[in-house]
Design a protein around this motif. Sequence first.
Motif, mmCIF file in Angstrom:
data_model
loop_
_atom_site.group_PDB
_atom_site.id
_atom_site.type_symbol
_atom_site.label_atom_id
_atom_site.label_comp_id
_atom_site.label_asym_id
_atom_site.label_seq_id
_atom_site.Cartn_x
_atom_site.Cartn_y
_atom_site.Cartn_z
ATOM 1 N N ARG A 1 10.077 4.187 1.529
ATOM 2 C CA ARG A 1 10.346 5.014 2.562
ATOM 3 C C ARG A 1 10.008 6.494 2.031
ATOM 4 O O ARG A 1 10.212 6.942 1.161
ATOM 5 C CB ARG A 1 11.451 5.282 3.031
ATOM 6 N N GLY A 2 9.069 6.883 3.203
ATOM 7 C CA GLY A 2 8.508 8.391 3.109
ATOM 8 C C GLY A 2 7.199 8.459 1.952
ATOM 9 O O GLY A 2 6.821 9.702 1.735
ATOM 10 N N ILE A 3 6.776 7.495 1.471
ATOM 11 C CA ILE A 3 5.556 7.503 0.596
ATOM 12 C C ILE A 3 4.482 6.747 1.250
ATOM 13 O O ILE A 3 4.568 5.681 1.680
ATOM 14 C CB ILE A 3 6.040 6.765 -0.663
ATOM 15 N N LYS A 4 3.331 7.442 1.169
ATOM 16 C CA LYS A 4 1.994 6.831 1.806
ATOM 17 C C LYS A 4 1.194 6.552 0.684
ATOM 18 O O LYS A 4 0.640 7.484 -0.239
ATOM 19 C CB LYS A 4 1.410 7.773 2.770
ATOM 20 N N PRO A 5 0.402 5.414 0.821
ATOM 21 C CA PRO A 5 -0.573 5.110 -0.159
ATOM 22 C C PRO A 5 -1.821 5.981 -0.213
ATOM 23 O O PRO A 5 -2.083 6.529 1.095
ATOM 24 C CB PRO A 5 -0.852 3.451 0.030
ATOM 25 N N ILE A 6 -2.452 6.230 -0.864
ATOM 26 C CA ILE A 6 -3.717 6.753 -0.620
ATOM 27 C C ILE A 6 -4.742 6.429 0.063
ATOM 28 O O ILE A 6 -4.940 5.057 0.142
ATOM 29 C CB ILE A 6 -4.677 7.077 -2.095
ATOM 30 N N SER A 7 -5.380 7.239 1.118
ATOM 31 C CA SER A 7 -6.533 6.799 2.086
ATOM 32 C C SER A 7 -7.063 8.048 2.291
ATOM 33 O O SER A 7 -6.724 9.145 2.655
ATOM 34 C CB SER A 7 -5.707 6.374 3.104
ATOM 35 N N PRO A 8 -8.652 8.025 2.148
ATOM 36 C CA PRO A 8 -9.145 6.662 1.780
ATOM 37 C C PRO A 8 -9.312 6.411 0.467
ATOM 38 O O PRO A 8 -8.812 7.285 -0.443
ATOM 39 C CB PRO A 8 -10.688 7.226 2.377
ATOM 40 N N PHE A 9 -9.596 4.994 0.059
ATOM 41 C CA PHE A 9 -9.453 4.628 -1.004
ATOM 42 C C PHE A 9 -10.647 3.729 -1.201
ATOM 43 O O PHE A 9 -10.992 2.932 -0.306
ATOM 44 C CB PHE A 9 -8.078 3.707 -1.105
ATOM 45 N N ASP A 10 -11.189 3.645 -2.372
ATOM 46 C CA ASP A 10 -12.284 2.943 -2.841
ATOM 47 C C ASP A 10 -12.065 1.925 -4.047
ATOM 48 O O ASP A 10 -12.123 2.626 -5.127
ATOM 49 C CB ASP A 10 -13.514 3.804 -3.062
ATOM 50 N N ILE A 11 -11.907 0.566 -3.684
ATOM 51 C CA ILE A 11 -11.711 -0.193 -4.762
ATOM 52 C C ILE A 11 -12.795 -0.177 -5.892
ATOM 53 O O ILE A 11 -12.423 -0.532 -7.172
ATOM 54 C CB ILE A 11 -11.354 -1.287 -4.260
#
Length: 177
Positions: free
Chosen positions: A28-38
Motif C-alpha cells: 500500500r502506498g508504493i507505485k512501481p516505476i512507470s514508464p518502464f523499459d524491460i
Amino acid sequence: MKNKLLLPLIGLGSLALLSACQTLTPPRGIKPISPFDIQKYQGKWFEVARLENRFEKGLTHVTATYRLQDDGTVAVINRGFNPKKGQWSESIGKARFTGSTDRAALKVSFFGPFYASYNVIALDDNYQTALVCGPDRSYLWLLSRQRHLTPALRQTMLAKAKQAGFATEQLIWTDQE
C-alpha cells in the motif's frame, strides 16, 4: 474409501485457494516505476543488499539475470553462493507483467503455478541501480549493475527505501567479493 478420496481433494482445493489468494500487488502506498523499459532492464544485476528472506538466507555473491522471451515473459535466473555448503545454488523462474508492459509491476514464479509480486520501485535513468520489493514491506532488494555502489548512490537509494517505509536498518549487505 471416502477418506482416501477426500484427502487429495482437500489438498488440491487448498492449493487452488492458496494460488487464488496470492497478493500480486505492491505494498500500500508504493507505485512501481512507470514508464518502464524491460529492454533496458534485462541483463545481469548484482544484489547489493536485501531484507533477509528464507530462500536467500546466508547466500553471498547473489546475482539476478533477466532476459525477455519471445512470448513476452521474462526468464529469471537467480544465483548465489552458500559458504556453509561450499556450493552455488541457482533458481530459474519466469516473470510476467501484471498489467501494462510499461509499468514495472510483475509476478514471478519459481514453483509452478505460484507467483510472487515483483515491483521495481526506484530506478535511475540509466537502468544501473534499482530498488525492488515484493507484496509487502518485508521484501526489499537493492540491485546494481556493479558489485558495489558509491557512498553517495548508496545513501540516495537508502533514503528512497526509508521514505517508502522499509526497515533499512535491517538490510543485509551482500558479500560480492
